[in-house]
Write a protein that holds these residues in place. Structure first.
Motif, short mmCIF file in Angstrom:
data_model
loop_
_atom_site.label_atom_id
_atom_site.label_comp_id
_atom_site.label_asym_id
_atom_site.label_seq_id
_atom_site.Cartn_x
_atom_site.Cartn_y
_atom_site.Cartn_z
N PHE A 262 12.17 43.58 -0.71
CA PHE A 262 10.90 44.26 -0.97
C PHE A 262 10.76 45.42 0.03
O PHE A 262 10.47 45.20 1.21
N LYS A 263 10.98 46.63 -0.41
CA LYS A 263 11.07 47.78 0.50
C LYS A 263 9.83 48.00 1.36
O LYS A 263 9.96 48.42 2.52
N PRO A 264 8.60 47.79 0.84
CA PRO A 264 7.44 47.97 1.72
C PRO A 264 7.49 47.12 2.98
O PRO A 264 6.87 47.47 4.00
N ALA A 265 8.21 46.00 2.96
CA ALA A 265 8.31 45.15 4.14
C ALA A 265 9.07 45.84 5.28
O ALA A 265 8.96 45.42 6.44
N PHE A 266 9.80 46.90 4.97
CA PHE A 266 10.59 47.62 5.96
C PHE A 266 9.85 48.84 6.51
O PHE A 266 10.43 49.60 7.30
N LEU A 267 8.59 49.05 6.11
CA LEU A 267 7.84 50.24 6.49
C LEU A 267 6.66 49.89 7.39
O LEU A 267 5.88 48.99 7.08
N GLU A 268 6.50 50.63 8.46
CA GLU A 268 5.41 50.38 9.41
C GLU A 268 4.04 50.61 8.80
O GLU A 268 3.04 50.06 9.27
N SER A 269 3.97 51.40 7.75
CA SER A 269 2.67 51.75 7.16
C SER A 269 2.07 50.61 6.33
O SER A 269 0.92 50.73 5.90
N TYR A 270 2.80 49.53 6.13
CA TYR A 270 2.32 48.43 5.29
C TYR A 270 1.90 47.23 6.12
O TYR A 270 2.56 46.86 7.11
N THR A 271 0.81 46.60 5.68
CA THR A 271 0.41 45.30 6.17
C THR A 271 0.46 44.32 5.01
O THR A 271 -0.18 44.55 3.97
N LEU A 272 1.25 43.27 5.13
CA LEU A 272 1.43 42.30 4.07
C LEU A 272 0.82 40.97 4.49
O LEU A 272 1.18 40.41 5.53
N ASP A 273 -0.10 40.48 3.69
CA ASP A 273 -0.72 39.18 3.93
C ASP A 273 -0.16 38.18 2.93
O ASP A 273 -0.45 38.26 1.74
N ILE A 274 0.64 37.24 3.41
CA ILE A 274 1.29 36.26 2.54
C ILE A 274 0.48 34.97 2.58
O ILE A 274 0.31 34.36 3.63
N TYR A 275 -0.01 34.57 1.40
CA TYR A 275 -0.89 33.41 1.27
C TYR A 275 -0.20 32.29 0.50
O TYR A 275 0.48 32.52 -0.50
N LEU A 276 -0.44 31.06 0.94
CA LEU A 276 -0.11 29.88 0.16
C LEU A 276 -1.16 28.82 0.47
O LEU A 276 -1.32 28.42 1.63
N SER A 277 -1.90 28.43 -0.53
CA SER A 277 -2.93 27.43 -0.31
C SER A 277 -2.34 26.16 0.30
O SER A 277 -1.17 25.83 0.06
N ASN A 278 -3.15 25.47 1.08
CA ASN A 278 -2.68 24.23 1.70
C ASN A 278 -3.75 23.15 1.59
O ASN A 278 -4.12 22.51 2.57
N ARG A 279 -4.26 22.98 0.37
CA ARG A 279 -5.27 21.94 0.15
C ARG A 279 -4.71 20.54 0.36
O ARG A 279 -5.47 19.58 0.52
N TYR A 280 -3.38 20.40 0.35
CA TYR A 280 -2.78 19.10 0.64
C TYR A 280 -2.85 18.79 2.13
O TYR A 280 -2.64 17.66 2.56
N GLY A 281 -3.04 19.82 2.97
CA GLY A 281 -3.03 19.62 4.41
C GLY A 281 -1.64 19.31 4.93
O GLY A 281 -1.47 18.57 5.90
N LEU A 282 -0.61 19.90 4.32
CA LEU A 282 0.77 19.62 4.71
C LEU A 282 1.10 20.24 6.07
O LEU A 282 0.58 21.29 6.43
#
Length: 273
Positions: free
Chosen positions: A82-102
């Motif tokens: 994913f090319k935006p991941a290599f650019l300083e101008s991007y902020t990526l917020d990666i979410y995964l719910s954790n309602r299981y409390g794992l």
């Protein structure tokens, strides 16, 4: 709201000529809200092309959310490309719910995927600001104004479905779910009167009998969810890698005979609602 499919396949990419109509890339979608804000659903191999398109039309929002159903390889394998991941101008917020409390560490999962044994570039060397979030709350109002509700799904390793409500419209993303002998009422509740339901349909009804415990649904079960939840449109998703275009076209006809406002998702398809 607008949805574009960048990857519709399940399990593994299939770059073969008789898969071109429905696509060979694994799960990845882009959701664009009416205010122009964008969010990515899953990070399968379709994410590579999505990243290239984002560089052509740069984002104006402060951060780009990447919302994961779970972390099996076919849902995260596109991130290292994913090319935006290599650019300083991007902020990526990666979410995964954790309602299981794992007890899991999302950063460690992504870092392990990019260890030198598997990939030449370490996660720490990516220039974008990458933040990982594992919220335990059932629903939240996002910074772009959408209400997001997460629902635990029956899938090995645990998966989540999501309901997005914005501007009077509702999108439900429900991939990698196994219903069992009866349709899971939690899924029906999540999809209640959705304008668009995107639902796992990896197997035919006959194949499902041979894949109990594998964590997926048949297209017939997806139809039953759509009927019980009274949804407006149904997109069948997560196509099995053994199902080529001709096979899926035939299955789509059978599906539409039972639920006319349904279709098998195609890579590159855009849906406005």
């Amino acid at each position: 709201m607008r949805v574009k499919f960048y990857g519709t396949r399940g399990s593994i990419p299939v770059p073969e000529k008789n898969y071109m109509l429905f696509g060979g890339n694994t799960a990845c979608l882009l959701v664009t809200f009416d205010n122009g804000q964008k969010a990515i659903l899953d990070a399968g191999s379709g994410m590579r092309k999505l990243g290239e398109e984002l560089l052509v039309s740069p984002l104006t929002q402060k951060s780009l959310p990447i919302i994961l159903s779970h972390t099996h390889w076919d849902h995260i394998q596109g991130f290292p490309f994913f090319k935006p991941a290599f650019l300083e101008s991007y902020t990526l917020d990666i979410y995964l719910s954790n309602r299981y409390g794992l007890e899991r560490n999302l950063r460690r999962i992504f870092s392990n995927q990019m260890r030198f044994e598997y990939f030449p570039v370490d996660l720490k060397k990516l220039s974008a600001c990458i933040r990982f979030w594992e919220p335990e709350q059932e629903s939240s109002i996002t910074e772009w104004g959408a209400k997001v509700t997460a629902c635990p799904l029956n899938h090995p390793g645990h998966s989540y479905g999501y309901r997005f409500e914005y501007g009077g419209k509702t999108l439900v993303y429900c991939t990698d779910v196994e219903h069992g002998e009866k349709i899971d009422p939690r899924v029906v509740a999540l999809a209640h009167e959705a304008d668009l339901l995107i639902h796992d349909a990896q197997y035919t009804p006959e194949e499902l009998q041979m894949h109990r415990g594998w964590g997926h649904s048949s297209w017939l079960q997806a139809v039953h969810v759509a009927q019980q939840a009274n949804v407006e449109r149904l997109a069948l998703f997560h196509h099995d890698p053994s199902h080529d275009d001709n096979f899926l076209l035939e299955q789509e006809k059978q599906c539409q005979a039972l639920f006319p406002n349904s279709f098998f998702a195609r890579e590159g398809m855009e849906i406005d609602f």
